[in-house]
Motif scaffolding. Structure first.
Motif, mmCIF file in Angstrom:
data_model
loop_
_atom_site.group_PDB
_atom_site.id
_atom_site.type_symbol
_atom_site.label_atom_id
_atom_site.label_comp_id
_atom_site.label_asym_id
_atom_site.label_seq_id
_atom_site.Cartn_x
_atom_site.Cartn_y
_atom_site.Cartn_z
ATOM 1 N N GLN A 56 0.861 -1.204 -0.188
ATOM 2 C CA GLN A 56 -0.106 -0.046 0.036
ATOM 3 C C GLN A 56 0.767 1.246 0.070
ATOM 4 O O GLN A 56 0.508 2.254 -0.682
ATOM 5 N N SER A 57 2.159 1.338 0.480
ATOM 6 C CA SER A 57 3.036 2.337 0.872
ATOM 7 C C SER A 57 3.560 2.630 -0.667
ATOM 8 O O SER A 57 3.684 3.740 -1.314
ATOM 9 N N TRP A 58 3.912 1.436 -1.454
ATOM 10 C CA TRP A 58 4.387 1.561 -2.571
ATOM 11 C C TRP A 58 3.292 2.209 -3.473
ATOM 12 O O TRP A 58 3.622 3.031 -4.441
ATOM 13 N N ARG A 59 2.077 1.895 -3.534
ATOM 14 C CA ARG A 59 1.081 2.474 -4.351
ATOM 15 C C ARG A 59 0.826 3.722 -3.980
ATOM 16 O O ARG A 59 0.582 4.514 -5.024
ATOM 17 N N ALA A 60 0.981 4.083 -2.790
ATOM 18 C CA ALA A 60 0.734 5.498 -2.323
ATOM 19 C C ALA A 60 1.886 6.387 -2.925
ATOM 20 O O ALA A 60 1.593 7.777 -3.343
ATOM 21 N N GLY A 61 2.885 5.796 -3.074
ATOM 22 C CA GLY A 61 4.000 6.739 -3.811
ATOM 23 C C GLY A 61 4.123 6.802 -5.206
ATOM 24 O O GLY A 61 4.898 7.059 -5.933
ATOM 25 N N GLU A 91 0.666 -3.990 -11.147
ATOM 26 C CA GLU A 91 0.495 -4.522 -12.388
ATOM 27 C C GLU A 91 1.391 -4.274 -13.483
ATOM 28 O O GLU A 91 1.611 -5.083 -14.302
ATOM 29 N N THR A 92 2.140 -3.288 -13.355
ATOM 30 C CA THR A 92 3.150 -2.845 -14.499
ATOM 31 C C THR A 92 4.791 -2.574 -13.728
ATOM 32 O O THR A 92 5.421 -2.872 -14.769
ATOM 33 N N ASP A 93 4.675 -2.279 -12.633
ATOM 34 C CA ASP A 93 6.035 -1.934 -12.166
ATOM 35 C C ASP A 93 6.567 -3.136 -11.579
ATOM 36 O O ASP A 93 6.081 -3.892 -10.841
ATOM 37 N N THR A 94 8.151 -3.059 -11.299
ATOM 38 C CA THR A 94 8.901 -4.347 -10.466
ATOM 39 C C THR A 94 8.817 -3.588 -9.169
ATOM 40 O O THR A 94 8.914 -2.436 -8.885
ATOM 41 N N ALA A 95 8.448 -4.519 -8.176
ATOM 42 C CA ALA A 95 8.204 -4.148 -6.592
ATOM 43 C C ALA A 95 9.671 -3.667 -6.221
ATOM 44 O O ALA A 95 10.726 -4.477 -6.549
ATOM 45 N N PRO A 96 9.619 -2.936 -5.213
ATOM 46 C CA PRO A 96 11.090 -2.190 -4.959
ATOM 47 C C PRO A 96 11.503 -3.416 -3.939
ATOM 48 O O PRO A 96 10.717 -4.322 -3.458
ATOM 49 N N ASP A 151 -3.157 -8.469 -4.257
ATOM 50 C CA ASP A 151 -1.779 -7.847 -4.182
ATOM 51 C C ASP A 151 -0.943 -9.015 -3.954
ATOM 52 O O ASP A 151 0.114 -8.878 -4.384
ATOM 53 N N ILE A 152 -1.262 -9.650 -2.949
ATOM 54 C CA ILE A 152 -0.367 -10.923 -3.006
ATOM 55 C C ILE A 152 -0.173 -11.726 -4.306
ATOM 56 O O ILE A 152 0.868 -12.210 -4.495
ATOM 57 N N ALA A 153 -1.204 -11.822 -4.834
ATOM 58 C CA ALA A 153 -1.230 -12.682 -6.261
ATOM 59 C C ALA A 153 -0.039 -12.202 -7.221
ATOM 60 O O ALA A 153 0.836 -12.703 -7.871
ATOM 61 N N VAL A 154 -0.116 -10.706 -7.356
ATOM 62 C CA VAL A 154 0.606 -10.118 -8.090
ATOM 63 C C VAL A 154 1.880 -9.778 -7.704
ATOM 64 O O VAL A 154 3.030 -10.218 -8.588
ATOM 65 N N VAL A 155 2.112 -9.580 -6.670
ATOM 66 C CA VAL A 155 3.756 -9.223 -6.057
ATOM 67 C C VAL A 155 4.266 -10.546 -5.833
ATOM 68 O O VAL A 155 5.585 -10.831 -5.886
ATOM 69 N N VAL A 156 3.582 -11.585 -5.122
ATOM 70 C CA VAL A 156 4.406 -12.766 -4.702
ATOM 71 C C VAL A 156 4.110 -13.940 -5.683
ATOM 72 O O VAL A 156 5.262 -14.687 -5.760
ATOM 73 N N PHE A 157 3.178 -13.969 -6.471
ATOM 74 C CA PHE A 157 2.922 -15.331 -7.235
ATOM 75 C C PHE A 157 3.004 -14.800 -8.898
ATOM 76 O O PHE A 157 2.212 -15.590 -9.424
ATOM 77 N N ALA A 158 3.414 -13.811 -9.292
ATOM 78 C CA ALA A 158 3.581 -13.205 -10.539
ATOM 79 C C ALA A 158 1.949 -13.109 -11.109
ATOM 80 O O ALA A 158 1.788 -13.589 -12.285
ATOM 81 N N ASP A 159 1.175 -12.786 -10.368
ATOM 82 C CA ASP A 159 -0.123 -12.460 -11.000
ATOM 83 C C ASP A 159 -0.784 -13.890 -11.180
ATOM 84 O O ASP A 159 -1.836 -13.812 -11.752
#
Length: 354
Positions: free
Chosen positions: A234-239, A244-249, A322-330
């Motif tokens: 959520q903090s990443w989204r807020a920034g 869906e499109t960006d690589t997670a920090p 969110d878990i599906a996208v970040v942890v399990f490649a969508d």
């Protein structure tokens, strides 16, 4: 743990207890041991009216491990039994002699089944006879049965420690239509409840205390692991980040998907630690040896893990996504398999403007 589909349920339930080399007493404790008697069936009026069951339907129908059939784990109970009410039963009238009563399914959750005699019920609309009243109430009469209430689970899926639960909605019916069908009754069937402790000793007290502490630590640690991950997203989204499109920090990846410190690793390790800790202290209370104690403790701890996931899903409307996208490649199916009790909520969290 994944609930087995109805094809497996029917196949498993078709295998009788005798084929397991087990008696109904070995499959589940007697009525009094579970703390509940039989369901007494009578009517709302003398010789007429509506069929009615006298029982505390608010209680949980607790099942015990029965056997493994290939990859399928079967949990079951023959409690409560169902019999004809006595004429002095409170608020319940004795049935007319010759009345046949059937158990009819209104709804049943996936993985559950009921075996009454040679008949297996696992589909809406199915029914089976409980017997015909011969004037003798209770266990000695011909209107009396001990259904086998069963849960079938996939042993290869250990994400919530072998925990399974579901509801059975049913009515009592008179096939001759001399009585109206009963109200709809519901059993909540689960393997997550531990067996009653009949006699308190120092050993049982130490066991129960360890179960309590292990459960508390499991709930706290798993909730923290999951919410830390979702808060980071959520903090990443807020920034301005877009999962869906960006690589997670790195801070998100470390908290959520790291092989050793991510949410899958942490929650799994926390669950296993709780099971091991409690099982070691509960040999002799919930099992004759460590294997038996572990088999009893695992679903109970799995229920705690499941409830944590439910709370997380309730507090984070996009949690599973969110878990599906970040942890399990969508891959949402993979996310659901790892965290089966996190459920998506529907609707927007942002009020529409007038």
């Amino acid at each position: 743990m994944k609930i087995i589909n109805k094809t497996f349920v029917t196949a498993v339930a078709a295998v009788s207890l005798a084929a397991f080399g087990m008696s109904p007493a070995a499959f589940a404790e007697e009525d009094d041991h579970h703390g509940h008697g039989d369901i007494e069936v009578g009517s709302t009026d003398a010789g007429a009216g509506q069929l009615m069951g006298e029982y505390n339907f608010e209680s949980v129908l607790r099942t015990d491990f029965a056997n493994a059939v290939g990859p399928v784990l079967v949990y079951g109970s023959t409690t409560p039994g169902i019999g004809a009410a006595e004429d002095e039963a409170p608020e319940l009238y004795e049935l007319n002699v010759g009345t046949t009563v059937e158990f009819a399914l209104i709804n049943i959750d996936e993985g559950l089944s009921i075996q009454i005699g040679a008949t297996t019920l696992d589909e809406i609309g199915e029914s089976a006879s409980l017997g015909t009243y011969d004037g003798t109430p209770g266990e000695d009469g011909t209107l009396h049965a001990h259904p086998d209430y069963q849960i079938a689970l996939d042993s290869t899926d250990t994400s919530i420690g072998g925990f399974g639960e579901g509801d059975i909605d049913f009515v009592f019916e008179d096939p001759d239509s001399n009585y109206q069908a009963s109200d709809i009754y519901t059993f909540h069937v689960t393997n997550g409840y531990l067996a009653p402790v009949e006699t308190a000793t120092k050993t049982t007290a130490k066991c129960q205390k360890t179960v309590s502490r292990s459960t508390g630590k499991l709930i706290s640690s798993n909730y923290k692991a999951l919410t830390n991950c979702l808060d980071a997203i959520q903090s990443w989204r807020a920034g301005g980040g877009d999962p869906e499109t960006d690589t997670a920090p790195n801070r998100v990846l470390k908290t959520c998907s790291d092989v050793d410190k991510g949410i899958v690793a942490r929650t799994s390790a926390n669950l296993q630690h709780a099971i091991t800790k409690a099982s070691e202290k509960c040999v002799g209370t919930f099992g004759v040896d460590l294997a038996a104690a572990t088999a009893a403790i695992s679903p109970n701890m799995g229920m705690a893990a499941c409830r944590v996931q439910e709370l997380v899903g309730a507090g984070y409307s996009s949690g599973l996504e969110d878990i599906a996208v970040v942890v399990f490649a969508d891959d949402e199916e993979a996310a659901e398999a790892a965290f089966p009790c996190i459920r998506e909520s529907q609707g927007s969290t942002i009020p529409e403007e007038d």
